[in-house]
Structure formats: C-alpha cells, structure tokens
Design an enzyme around this catalytic site. Structure first.
Site, PDB file in Angstrom:
ATOM      1  N   HIS A 146       0.829  -1.201   0.000  1.00  0.00           N
ATOM      2  CA  HIS A 146       0.000   0.000   0.000  1.00  0.00           C
ATOM      3  C   HIS A 146       0.870   1.261   0.000  1.00  0.00           C
ATOM      4  O   HIS A 146       0.573   2.237  -0.697  1.00  0.00           O
ATOM      5  CB  HIS A 146      -0.919  -0.032   1.224  1.00  0.00           C
ATOM      6  CG  HIS A 146      -1.734   1.198   1.403  1.00  0.00           C
ATOM      7  ND1 HIS A 146      -1.437   2.154   2.351  1.00  0.00           N
ATOM      8  CD2 HIS A 146      -2.824   1.652   0.734  1.00  0.00           C
ATOM      9  CE1 HIS A 146      -2.319   3.144   2.266  1.00  0.00           C
ATOM     10  NE2 HIS A 146      -3.173   2.863   1.305  1.00  0.00           N
ATOM     11  N   GLU A 203       2.100   1.743  -3.465  1.00  0.00           N
ATOM     12  CA  GLU A 203       1.018   2.267  -4.322  1.00  0.00           C
ATOM     13  C   GLU A 203       0.944   3.801  -4.196  1.00  0.00           C
ATOM     14  O   GLU A 203       0.826   4.519  -5.189  1.00  0.00           O
ATOM     15  CB  GLU A 203      -0.304   1.614  -3.924  1.00  0.00           C
ATOM     16  CG  GLU A 203      -1.538   2.151  -4.625  1.00  0.00           C
ATOM     17  CD  GLU A 203      -2.610   2.568  -3.630  1.00  0.00           C
ATOM     18  OE1 GLU A 203      -2.908   3.782  -3.567  1.00  0.00           O
ATOM     19  OE2 GLU A 203      -3.144   1.688  -2.910  1.00  0.00           O
ATOM     20  N   HIS A 204       1.046   4.308  -2.963  1.00  0.00           N
ATOM     21  CA  HIS A 204       1.044   5.765  -2.751  1.00  0.00           C
ATOM     22  C   HIS A 204       2.248   6.423  -3.413  1.00  0.00           C
ATOM     23  O   HIS A 204       2.132   7.453  -4.082  1.00  0.00           O
ATOM     24  CB  HIS A 204       1.089   6.079  -1.249  1.00  0.00           C
ATOM     25  CG  HIS A 204      -0.243   6.162  -0.596  1.00  0.00           C
ATOM     26  ND1 HIS A 204      -0.715   7.308  -0.012  1.00  0.00           N
ATOM     27  CD2 HIS A 204      -1.224   5.244  -0.436  1.00  0.00           C
ATOM     28  CE1 HIS A 204      -1.915   7.091   0.500  1.00  0.00           C
ATOM     29  NE2 HIS A 204      -2.242   5.834   0.255  1.00  0.00           N
ATOM     30  N   GLU A 236      -4.163   8.331   6.964  1.00  0.00           N
ATOM     31  CA  GLU A 236      -5.152   7.426   6.377  1.00  0.00           C
ATOM     32  C   GLU A 236      -5.506   6.310   7.368  1.00  0.00           C
ATOM     33  O   GLU A 236      -6.673   5.931   7.509  1.00  0.00           O
ATOM     34  CB  GLU A 236      -4.601   6.834   5.070  1.00  0.00           C
ATOM     35  CG  GLU A 236      -5.630   6.025   4.296  1.00  0.00           C
ATOM     36  CD  GLU A 236      -5.050   5.419   3.006  1.00  0.00           C
ATOM     37  OE1 GLU A 236      -3.883   5.694   2.679  1.00  0.00           O
ATOM     38  OE2 GLU A 236      -5.790   4.663   2.347  1.00  0.00           O
TER      39      GLU A 236
END
Lengths: 458, 458
Positions: free
Chosen positions: B86, B89-90, B166
């Site tokens: 993740h 991905e950012h 997040e």
C-alpha cells in the site's frame, strides 16, 4: 427567516387557471456524437394534473433508470415536524393497499434492480435502475408507493426504531458530524437549512403517524412531482405506463399547473453568519471545514465557482491537494466543495488530519484562500479547471442512472433542464476576471469553522 | 502458515523456458444483444515479457477505462514489511524520471479523468477512466509510473505522514474497524490474511525507502502484471500504446511466462479458527459481524454461495433484512457478504445497531443461520436469488469502469476471464440441494464474532 414556499399544490389549483387540460410533449434536446449519429434525445411531457415527465432515450443502453422527485425536504419542516420528510420516505416502503413491504422488496429484488431513495433539504427522490424489459414493473411499483401507500401507525412505529439507528450511524461518521455542525453554524439550529435532514432523536421519538400522513397528503401531489427516466426506453410508452401506474387513488385527477420552482417564491434570503463551532469526539482524526457563504442555485456565477472550486480543491493537481498533502503531508483527505440551495449556499474546504496538525492545516488553508482572493488563479489553472469540469461531466453522464438524476433534479429545482452543450459553453466562457472577482467577494465573507475531533489540549 | 507464492518473476524467467518469444493475441468472447448485434468483444494479448493485456471493445461507449493490476498485496508482506504494498502504491504517484508528482496530477486532471489506485490483500490496482481520445495519455502516464518511478527517500517520508493519517481515518470508521478485527480473529494477527492492508502505525513509521523500493523491483514485473482496458478502443492500437509506454527503463525486455495464478502454488490452506473479539470504542452504534470460514476463489460452490448470500442478506427481500429491520426494527444496516481469497474465505453477516439491541440482533441472526442450515431456502428464494444475481451483474457491467475491473481482476486472479454467459449459466444451474448442502456445511463451522462499539454494561 423561512423561505419555504407558502403555496401548496391545492392552493395553486385555484390560483392558476392557466393549467393545461391536455398532456403536452416537447423535445428538449437531441445529442449527437462526432459522426452525427443521435446518442440521446430528451423529451418532456406535462400531464393535466401538473405531473412532469422527462425522459432521455439513450442509444445503445440496456438499462433504464427511473426517478420520482418530490419537492419536499427538511427545509419544509418546522420544529414539530423535524425529520418528517425523511421519515415519510422510509415509510413509503412499508406497503400499499395492493402490496405489502415484502411484496415490494420481492418484486424489485427478483429482477436484480437497484432500488432506493434519499431525502435532501429541498427534495425527496425515489429511484430504481433495472434492465429495460423491467421498466414497466419499476414504474408500477413506484407509482403504487407514491400514490397509494397505507402509512399504518404500526409501520410508523417499527420504522421509528430504524431511523433512530440511522441517526446513531450518522453520529458515528465524522464527515456527517462536521457537515451537520457546519449547517448549524451557517443557518442556525432553528433555521430551515440548518437542521439535520434526518431529524433528531427527540423529534423522531415524538413524530406521530398523523404528522407523517399529513406530509404525504400535502406534498406528494402531481404538481409537486417530476418523474425522470433515462436509458433504453420509448417516451410514449413510458408516459402511458406512468399514466396507468400513478392513476391509483385518483392521484392524477384534476388539473393544475406544476408548482413553480422555489426560487420564484423567495421572500428573503437566510442570513449566513460566520462563526466557529467544535464538537468533541474521541476520534483519532480531527475533521474540519473552513467555509464561507457561497452562491445559490440560480446564481449565474455558479460556473465560475465551479472552476474556482476545481482549481482550489477539486483534484490532485489542485492548490489544496498540493499544499496540504503533496508538499506537507498534513492530511490524507483534503478537498473543497460548493453546496447550493434555492436562496443560499456554502463554499467550504474539508480536511481530515491528525489532531496535532490542525493548526498548520488551518494556516495553509487560510493562506491559500487569501492568495486566490488577492491574485485569482493562473491561466493554466483556468484551462485545466475547465477541462476537468467538462471531461468529468461527460464521463459522469455515461450511465442511465446519472442521466436520470441530472434531468429529474434540474426539472424540479430549476423548472428546466439545461442542455449539456449549453453547460459546457457556460463553463468555457468563464474568464480569469470572473474567477478572481468571485474569489475576492466570497473569501472576504466571514469565516465559518466547524471542527470535530478529540478535545484539543492547550 | 503463509501461502504466498515463493517464486518471484525473476526466478520464473529461468524456470519457465517455454515463455513465448512473440506476442500472441486471441479473441476470448464476443457478446451480442438480442438482435444479434455485437455489443462487446474481449481480446487478450500476451507479450513476450509475460505482460498480459485484456481489452473489451464496447459498442457505443464514449469513455475508456484502464487498469494496471499487479499481483502483490498485503499477504505478500511479513512483519517487517507490513504495509509495503500500500505504501508503494502511494509512492508511485510521487514522480518518475520524466514527470514530477505535480506533472502527473496536472496531466490527468486536465482531461477530467478519474484516476486512482487501491491495494488489496492479493493485488494492487492503478486505474483511470477517461474520454476515448485521452486513452493514449492515460496509458502513457500509467506506463511511466509503473516502469520508471523514482521513489526518492524524501517522497517516502512525506507520504509516510499521509498514510499515518489514512490509518487514523480507518480507525474512525466503524466498518473498517470491525472488518479488520474479523480478519484478525479468522487468520490471526500475524497471518498473512489477518493483517490490515495499510499496515500499522508502528510498521509504517519503521518502513524504509529501501523496503519500498525492494517491493517495487521484485513485484512490479511484466510477468506479474495484467493491463485491462474497456470501452471505446481498438485492441491493436491499445497494445501498441502499451508497448511504447511500458518500454521505459527496459521494463518489457526479456521473455517470461506470466506468473501462474496463486491457486496453482498453494502449499497449505490457512486455518480459520472460530472465536470472539471485542474492540471498545465510544461510538453511538455497535457494529458486529457474525462469520464463518467461507469458500476460496476457485471453489466451484461459489455460485451456490452467491445465491445463498443473496437469499440470506442480499437485498430488502432477504431473510435478514426482513427479520432484523422490517419486522423488528432492530437496525438500519444489515447484510451478509462473502469474501474470497486464493485459499480461504469468510462468509459473514454485518449489522450496525444501538447497543441495547445487540443481544436480540445476535439471537435473530443465529436463528436464521440455523434455520437455513437445517432447511435450506425455498424455491421462491432460489428463483429470486438467481434473478437478483443475474440482473445485478448485467446492470453492474454497463459502464467501462466495471468491465475493466472484471476482466483485469479475473485474468490476474484466475488466469482466465470467464464469459458473462458462462457465469449466468453457472448461477442458473444452482439447485436447492446445492444451497442447503453448502449452508449446512458452512454454518456448522465454528462461529467468528467481531464486535466494535461502546463498552457493554452488564
């Protein structure tokens, strides 16, 4: 302070002898693609009862979306009936003289249809999306619910508990809490735009079946209703199915002109005060909105506001996303928004951040607002903002559901459905001067600040 | 306990000399409407590098959706790299050698494109939806990001703060909290399926740029990647654009066979224990899930589970909606769900209710599960469940975005895209016996119970 329309449909019957006595149909828009092939046709039929039907026949679609839009929402309530519009929306799923609640559910589920409803401050919408062959069924079920619901006291009581649970769910959602707080700050806890749509625990506990029934009888009338359908359809067939399904209970009897859109009946605009409010909640994040009084729905400057909103906080290239997230890593979620009502509006910037970042986030947001108020946006931002709005609109209108939403809402709210080409033209006509003038005016208004999150230690 | 694939693409290069050396293209499916007109064509091209390209050309579409699917997710991590998929991905949005983060944002925003990414337990997806003319731009931007990102340490540090925020946002969302708790109960806090996808505050604070870069180098290789495109397109043109955009940095050099789907490399299935967990949070509602070990992705009984899921908690006519909400008014939100992974799955019932309703909700849910395990569902429920699944699937596949999601995910996960007609046939073939046998087996498994909400007073 209330700007709710004073006239009900019944009164209008008498006031407006010009009501047509036969159905009238017009083609509003024919959309063609680059090769000249027709991709969609928008048609409008007005029935003698004042019911308006807008269809958009979409070439190549396999589905059809149906919406019933009633011009009643939380701003038509008072302290005693607070939450009645939303309560009624729930209760209409509880059964008609012909169908039980279970019958309604079974018939729509059996065809795989999407079927739901929502209540806003100025309208209520019931909507379905089905395969084209199932459209007559969807029309019949919705016609039955809108015209011939039972509203049994026992069903009202059962649904009361469901709504109390829904309110508790919204209370656990930081976004909902901060938006409700913002509305209360802007328009006052007793203002018709300031109250939460679902009501409060107290108002819902006190709601009587008679109050719900009264809302149904007063507001669910043809002159206050728009039906929009988009997708694979034939306009004439849709009108005939509606005339059959909505004739129950004598609902389509009588003649009336459609209720005029709310903006023709404005008596005074609600005052939007500035101010600051905090709700202490033991969340991990602080959620905040920095707002200003914005524009109403009819304001011609709303297209310039759309471009401004996009440049400021409408995408990952926007100033706020860059300054708050990309450069400083202060927040995961940051964006700006413009909400419009008949006679008022809010422009706001919403951020969710860790509590110890709150001050820095506020400083950055305020700095960007001041900068744009003073200098406007750049020519690049203007061009990009327009491209983003136009591209996003076209992409967003590819499915039957979004077309139905657009035409139904616009007919009910504005009394008109602006052509897509005209919307694009209005966006493209926005100038740098328009944006700066608007930013200078709006951002100089008194600040609204709503903050929800853990108690800040000082 | 881990069933993650041991082979990396680099190893497979050597292990699989059968890799094709020239691109190969096949037509997988041609869909026609009732009049025999072609509405969509699905084609597949495999490049020598092992990259697979699936396109679905949709007649009448104006948009195109593009997805890049990489076969890496949180289950490919360990305690040290927890959250790396993740995080990566950012970071891929932070810039390439050719484009800064701002360049990427500006180019996609300017055309109004929808542009985002998400990370799951078994894959990562980057996706865009644009007007047909802008597809080459979207291919170029995504190709640049996937093959030639910089991953600068300073950008990793800036994005670390965004991800921590997040995680805090997810911690404030009752649904996310209860689903994370459920996964932890089912597969263990250290199990590769039991960990939250985004990582933890500790693992993200400890993540180094080298660990993120290592994930990029190891997993973002052609043999582990599927590109799916749906909408207004020409297959040959799309393949050529991909061959150009993804050739940066020598990414498409070399030959390899695509990495086999995970289910061909299962060594052992993770044990799903029953058990109960509670997380005390000062929310207004209690959110709970009653679950059981479910089915893996390849299990042939997944179509029967789809029908069972629909009948039990898939719509407003479902047993749970009727018993929990309509008849007893116990909750606003109640539904069942089935999640599938390569070698495991969960079937669950999720409810949000007021705290003092928890015991009654639990009793009703358990009673319904026991009833269906003992008696199965009725013939009416079977027919309705099938109609709902088939109708919902067709309605859900009308836009380019959902078509792209379907084909990309299926090619990556199953190594195959099942035709829509075949899916419909499989659903229609489900019998009452299939459903009851499955319910009897699944619902007799040990109960998983995840509860999030205010401390229960006793």
């Amino acid at each position: 302070m209330s700007t709710a329309r004073k006239a009900t449909a019944g009164q209008l019957d008498a006031d407006r002898p010009s009501a047509v006595s036969r159905a009238s149909t017009h083609t509003l828009e024919t959309v063609r693609d680059d090769t000249g092939q027709v991709t969609s046709v928008v048609r409008r039929t007005q029935l003698p009862s004042g019911l308006r039907i807008i269809t958009e026949q979409m070439t190549g679609a396999r589905s059809a979306a149906l919406g019933v839009w009633v011009g009643v929402g939380s701003r038509d309530e008072d302290a005693l009936t607070h939450g009645a519009s939303h309560f009624l929306e729930h209760v209409l799923f509880k059964g008609t003289r012909e169908r039980s609640a279970l019958d309604i559910s079974i018939q729509m589920d059996a065809v795989g249809g999407e079927f739901n409803a929502f209540t806003a401050k100025e309208y209520t919408c019931f909507h379905a999306r089905v395969l084209a062959d199932d459209l007559p069924l969807a029309v019949d079920v919705l016609g039955d619910m809108i015209t011939d619901s039972v509203i049994a006291p026992a069903d009202v009581d059962a649904e009361r508990d469901v709504i109390l649970d829904e309110i508790a769910m919204h209370d656990d959602d930081p976004d909902d809490v901060v938006q409700n707080l913002l509305a209360e700050l802007a328009w006052g806890a007793d203002g018709d735009l300031g109250r939460p749509i679902a009501g409060t625990t107290d108002s819902i506990e006190a709601m009587t079946p008679e109050q719900v029934m009264d809302f149904y009888r007063r507001h669910y009338v043809p002159a206050n209703t728009v039906i929009s359908v988009a997708g694979a359809l034939d306009h004439g067939a849709v009108v005939r199915e509606i005339e059959r399904a909505f004739a129950r209970n004598g609902w389509l009897d009588g003649t009336a002109a459609p209720l005029p859109p709310r903006h023709l009946a404005i008596e005074s605009r609600p005052l939007v005060r500035g101010g600051e409010g905090r709700v202490a909640r033991p969340f991990e994040q602080v959620n905040l909105v920095v707002g200003r009084e914005g524009l109403d729905r009819e304001d011609e400057r709303r297209f310039a506001l759309g471009v401004l909103n996009t440049a400021l906080g409408g995408g990952t290239s926007s100033r706020l996303f860059q300054e708050v997230r990309e450069i400083r890593g202060l927040a995961y979620s940051v964006y700006s928004f413009a909400s419009h009502y008949t006679d008022s509006g809010i422009f706001g910037v919403a951020v969710g951040c860790l509590p110890d970042r709150t001050d820095e986030v506020l400083a950055v947001v305020r700095e960007q607002l001041a900068l744009i108020a003073a200098e406007g946006i750049t020519a690049d931002e203007l061009a990009r903002g327009k491209g983003q709005l136009v591209g996003g609109m076209i992409l967003g209108l590819e499915d039957s559901g979004s077309r139905m939403m657009r035409s139904g809402k616009n007919e009910l709210i504005h009394g008109d459905v602006m052509g897509i080409d005209e919307v694009i033209e209005r966006i493209r006509a926005v100038t740098l001067g328009d944006v700066q003038e608007l930013a200078a005016e709006v951002f100089s208004r008194e600040e609204l600040l709503a903050v929800v999150g853990p108690e800040v230690r000082s």
